[in-house]
Motif scaffolding. Sequence first.
Motif, mmCIF file in Angstrom:
data_model
loop_
_atom_site.group_PDB
_atom_site.id
_atom_site.type_symbol
_atom_site.label_atom_id
_atom_site.label_comp_id
_atom_site.label_asym_id
_atom_site.label_seq_id
_atom_site.Cartn_x
_atom_site.Cartn_y
_atom_site.Cartn_z
ATOM 1 N N ILE A 399 0.835 -1.201 0.000
ATOM 2 C CA ILE A 399 0.000 0.000 0.000
ATOM 3 C C ILE A 399 0.870 1.251 0.000
ATOM 4 O O ILE A 399 1.921 1.292 0.629
ATOM 5 C CB ILE A 399 -0.939 -0.023 1.222
ATOM 6 C CG1 ILE A 399 -1.847 -1.252 1.148
ATOM 7 C CG2 ILE A 399 -1.778 1.239 1.298
ATOM 8 C CD1 ILE A 399 -2.686 -1.478 2.381
ATOM 9 N N GLY A 400 0.413 2.279 -0.696
ATOM 10 C CA GLY A 400 1.178 3.521 -0.804
ATOM 11 C C GLY A 400 1.462 4.157 0.540
ATOM 12 O O GLY A 400 0.596 4.202 1.420
ATOM 13 N N ASP A 401 2.700 4.635 0.720
ATOM 14 C CA ASP A 401 3.097 5.300 1.953
ATOM 15 C C ASP A 401 4.277 6.221 1.669
ATOM 16 O O ASP A 401 4.813 6.253 0.559
ATOM 17 C CB ASP A 401 3.459 4.285 3.039
ATOM 18 C CG ASP A 401 4.500 3.279 2.583
ATOM 19 O OD1 ASP A 401 5.545 3.704 2.059
ATOM 20 O OD2 ASP A 401 4.268 2.058 2.747
ATOM 21 N N TYR A 402 4.664 6.971 2.681
ATOM 22 C CA TYR A 402 5.811 7.880 2.570
ATOM 23 C C TYR A 402 7.044 7.306 3.270
ATOM 24 O O TYR A 402 7.875 8.034 3.802
ATOM 25 C CB TYR A 402 5.448 9.248 3.151
ATOM 26 C CG TYR A 402 4.411 9.986 2.330
ATOM 27 C CD1 TYR A 402 4.778 10.771 1.241
ATOM 28 C CD2 TYR A 402 3.059 9.893 2.644
ATOM 29 C CE1 TYR A 402 3.828 11.441 0.489
ATOM 30 C CE2 TYR A 402 2.091 10.569 1.906
ATOM 31 C CZ TYR A 402 2.491 11.339 0.823
ATOM 32 O OH TYR A 402 1.547 12.002 0.079
ATOM 33 N N LEU A 403 7.137 5.992 3.245
ATOM 34 C CA LEU A 403 8.291 5.269 3.772
ATOM 35 C C LEU A 403 9.064 4.716 2.592
ATOM 36 O O LEU A 403 8.481 4.207 1.643
ATOM 37 C CB LEU A 403 7.833 4.129 4.678
ATOM 38 C CG LEU A 403 6.817 4.484 5.770
ATOM 39 C CD1 LEU A 403 6.346 3.228 6.487
ATOM 40 C CD2 LEU A 403 7.410 5.487 6.746
ATOM 41 N N ILE A 404 10.381 4.778 2.647
ATOM 42 C CA ILE A 404 11.209 4.320 1.543
ATOM 43 C C ILE A 404 11.853 2.988 1.910
ATOM 44 O O ILE A 404 12.553 2.874 2.914
ATOM 45 C CB ILE A 404 12.311 5.349 1.208
ATOM 46 C CG1 ILE A 404 11.701 6.749 1.006
ATOM 47 C CG2 ILE A 404 13.102 4.915 -0.020
ATOM 48 C CD1 ILE A 404 10.706 6.850 -0.106
ATOM 49 N N GLY A 405 11.607 1.957 1.089
ATOM 50 C CA GLY A 405 12.209 0.650 1.328
ATOM 51 C C GLY A 405 11.638 -0.081 2.515
ATOM 52 O O GLY A 405 12.334 -0.886 3.148
ATOM 53 N N GLU A 406 10.364 0.132 2.807
ATOM 54 C CA GLU A 406 9.766 -0.485 3.998
ATOM 55 C C GLU A 406 9.546 -1.982 3.840
ATOM 56 O O GLU A 406 9.359 -2.694 4.831
ATOM 57 C CB GLU A 406 8.446 0.213 4.361
ATOM 58 C CG GLU A 406 7.260 -0.113 3.460
ATOM 59 C CD GLU A 406 7.279 0.619 2.124
ATOM 60 O OE1 GLU A 406 6.355 0.389 1.328
ATOM 61 O OE2 GLU A 406 8.214 1.412 1.883
ATOM 62 N N MET A 407 9.563 -2.487 2.600
ATOM 63 C CA MET A 407 9.257 -3.907 2.376
ATOM 64 C C MET A 407 10.496 -4.804 2.388
ATOM 65 O O MET A 407 10.373 -6.022 2.525
ATOM 66 C CB MET A 407 8.556 -4.082 1.019
ATOM 67 C CG MET A 407 7.277 -3.288 0.856
ATOM 68 S SD MET A 407 5.921 -3.908 1.873
ATOM 69 C CE MET A 407 5.446 -5.363 0.945
ATOM 70 N N LEU A 457 4.350 19.523 1.404
ATOM 71 C CA LEU A 457 3.545 20.075 0.314
ATOM 72 C C LEU A 457 2.344 19.177 0.028
ATOM 73 O O LEU A 457 1.238 19.657 -0.224
ATOM 74 C CB LEU A 457 4.405 20.224 -0.945
ATOM 75 C CG LEU A 457 3.710 20.827 -2.176
ATOM 76 C CD1 LEU A 457 3.255 22.259 -1.891
ATOM 77 C CD2 LEU A 457 4.645 20.805 -3.383
ATOM 78 N N SER A 458 2.543 17.875 0.089
ATOM 79 C CA SER A 458 1.473 16.929 -0.218
ATOM 80 C C SER A 458 0.456 16.808 0.916
ATOM 81 O O SER A 458 -0.760 16.861 0.688
ATOM 82 C CB SER A 458 2.058 15.548 -0.509
ATOM 83 O OG SER A 458 2.921 15.567 -1.606
ATOM 84 N N GLU A 459 0.963 16.620 2.145
ATOM 85 C CA GLU A 459 0.099 16.225 3.256
ATOM 86 C C GLU A 459 -0.004 17.251 4.372
ATOM 87 O O GLU A 459 -0.905 17.151 5.217
ATOM 88 C CB GLU A 459 0.594 14.899 3.852
ATOM 89 C CG GLU A 459 0.717 13.757 2.846
ATOM 90 C CD GLU A 459 -0.615 13.299 2.281
ATOM 91 O OE1 GLU A 459 -1.662 13.714 2.822
ATOM 92 O OE2 GLU A 459 -0.611 12.532 1.300
ATOM 93 N N GLY A 460 0.925 18.196 4.419
ATOM 94 C CA GLY A 460 0.898 19.184 5.487
ATOM 95 C C GLY A 460 1.664 18.733 6.712
ATOM 96 O O GLY A 460 2.207 17.625 6.764
ATOM 97 N N SER A 461 1.699 19.578 7.714
ATOM 98 C CA SER A 461 2.467 19.305 8.935
ATOM 99 C C SER A 461 1.597 18.637 9.996
ATOM 100 O O SER A 461 0.382 18.507 9.844
ATOM 101 C CB SER A 461 3.039 20.611 9.479
ATOM 102 O OG SER A 461 1.977 21.519 9.782
ATOM 103 N N THR A 482 -0.872 23.298 5.478
ATOM 104 C CA THR A 482 -1.927 22.469 4.910
ATOM 105 C C THR A 482 -1.473 21.977 3.542
ATOM 106 O O THR A 482 -1.095 22.777 2.679
ATOM 107 C CB THR A 482 -3.239 23.269 4.764
ATOM 108 O OG1 THR A 482 -3.651 23.728 6.053
ATOM 109 C CG2 THR A 482 -4.327 22.402 4.144
ATOM 110 N N GLY A 483 -1.483 20.670 3.345
ATOM 111 C CA GLY A 483 -1.013 20.111 2.086
ATOM 112 C C GLY A 483 -1.986 20.324 0.942
ATOM 113 O O GLY A 483 -3.186 20.515 1.157
ATOM 114 N N ILE A 484 -1.473 20.262 -0.280
ATOM 115 C CA ILE A 484 -2.312 20.440 -1.468
ATOM 116 C C ILE A 484 -2.652 19.104 -2.127
ATOM 117 O O ILE A 484 -3.338 19.062 -3.148
ATOM 118 C CB ILE A 484 -1.618 21.350 -2.504
ATOM 119 C CG1 ILE A 484 -0.297 20.731 -2.964
ATOM 120 C CG2 ILE A 484 -1.423 22.745 -1.935
ATOM 121 C CD1 ILE A 484 0.363 21.486 -4.119
ATOM 122 N N GLY A 485 -2.168 18.011 -1.558
ATOM 123 C CA GLY A 485 -2.415 16.694 -2.141
ATOM 124 C C GLY A 485 -1.239 16.250 -2.992
ATOM 125 O O GLY A 485 -0.596 17.051 -3.664
#
Length: 543
Positions: A399-407, A457-461, A482-485
């Motif tokens: 599933i999509g996430d903001y983790l790099i190399g989690e698998m 930028l994507s998700e905000g703080s 606030t992120g813009i998506g």
Amino acid sequence: MSAKSRAPRGRRTALTAGAAAVAVGLVTAGTGTAFAGAAPAQSEGTSLAATAQALGLGANEKLVVKDVIKDADGTVHTRYERTYAGLPVLGGDLIVHRAPSGAVKDVTKAVNATIKVASLTPKLAPPASGQTPRQVIWAADGTPVLAYETVITGTQADGVTPSRLRVITDATTGKRLFQRETIEDFAGTAGQAPTPQRTAALGTRALEAASASGTGTGYSMYSGTVRPNTLKTSKGYQLDDTERGQAKVYDFKHTEDGAGATLFIDQDNVWGNGTPYDNQTAAVDAAYGAAKTWDFYKDVLHRNGIRADGKAAASNVHVAKGYDNAFWDDDTFAMYYGDGKRDAHPLTSLDVAGHELSHGLTAATAGLEYGNESGGLNEATSDIFGTSVEFYAKNSKDIGDYLIGEMIDINGDGTPLRYMDKPSKDAHGSADYWSPEVGNKDVHLSSGVANHFFYLLSEGSGQKEINGVKYDSPTKNGSKITGIGRDKAIQIWYRALTTYFTSTTDYHSARTGTLKAATDLYGASSAEANAVNSAWAGVNVKP
């Protein structure tokens, strides 16, 4: 990454030469049309000379078109390399932005200095090490000098990842001005492995003429059951995706130099068993990653392959023994995957594939130098696109996430290699914020600034949960963003990369480029442009 100078093993094959040849084609790219290679616009010598004169370049300077993007409104962005008295000017690249009328609206330069040297006669002989040096003008540091460029091949510090170290030496003083590793790997200093030497290019194996294409069934390790496109021949089904630029997958058979490597062929078109102990499983993941990255480029970025020429890169799996890394080699236009510690965790997960293949995209566009702050931006671009490929795929097993190399369990404890919401969580020294020293870090660590920017930028703080993963992203100035998506953020980054970034772009230049990109796409006073400004301030990149 440090590098050791060793005698190179393995030479480039015909695939390398063919892949490196610049193709002429066109494809809708982002907000405009991208022309790969020698573009039709301003392709005649007279037009190039007129452009050079209009830009105030000297009589010894000539321009060479790298690519062209034409916007829907007729604005044309032409990216040029530059020569001086016939010598390549490294750091001399520039982008001319022309209005529909043909008038120059703006020029983005890698360096603003006038290109001129006192003498074209070197005072010193070229360095003795490495391949035959070539004379160049080195301008990337701001003051053009006559220099030698030498490429030293060998292996990097892990003993497996090949090294193609590009060294720039002052031809007058002998001072080393710059060095850059041109093999772009995934793990950086975190990926350590055993002993051997370098890998070679693949692709000239004789194959049976294909008779039909089809869709196989693949049992991957990370993405569940997938449907790889295959090509049927008299010898069986080949992992050769004819719908996506003939993306092939090769078996390195745990060698370091690719001797005896072969294209994957299967008789019943059923591939792998979902475990690393079946030789085909890693190939299934590699084929799936290449396919999803291609589709992401096409559907989201409106780009026809890495070089916008409709040609796919090769993927090579089972590189070396216990090799805990993966890398992109632009010279061979190919991907190389190790099988991880104990050959139990192949680095063929979806975000790794998207990451590494996107090094090729950066090379074909901005050409960000793989060192200093531009190197961090190079690595971050691959993390950004790799993450975006993962979200795009909508795969229930990854599933999509903001983790790099989690698998891939590269740390051995189940943790990701990198985190985009707060890069310093990796405990390896990744930077959350910009500082004057950030360019001295390894590029896999300095990339944290841009990764953090993209997340904000994507998700905000602040705290957030996305697809079951909890994030808590801070800002340097304590601001709430606030992120813009992600969909809009990736369009801004791609537009900046292809239209405003150059080989020497640093973080402050990246801020300028992404603001211009947001203005192009959404307007100067838009919420999107304001968010870009706020996100950069949040990672301490200010005007």
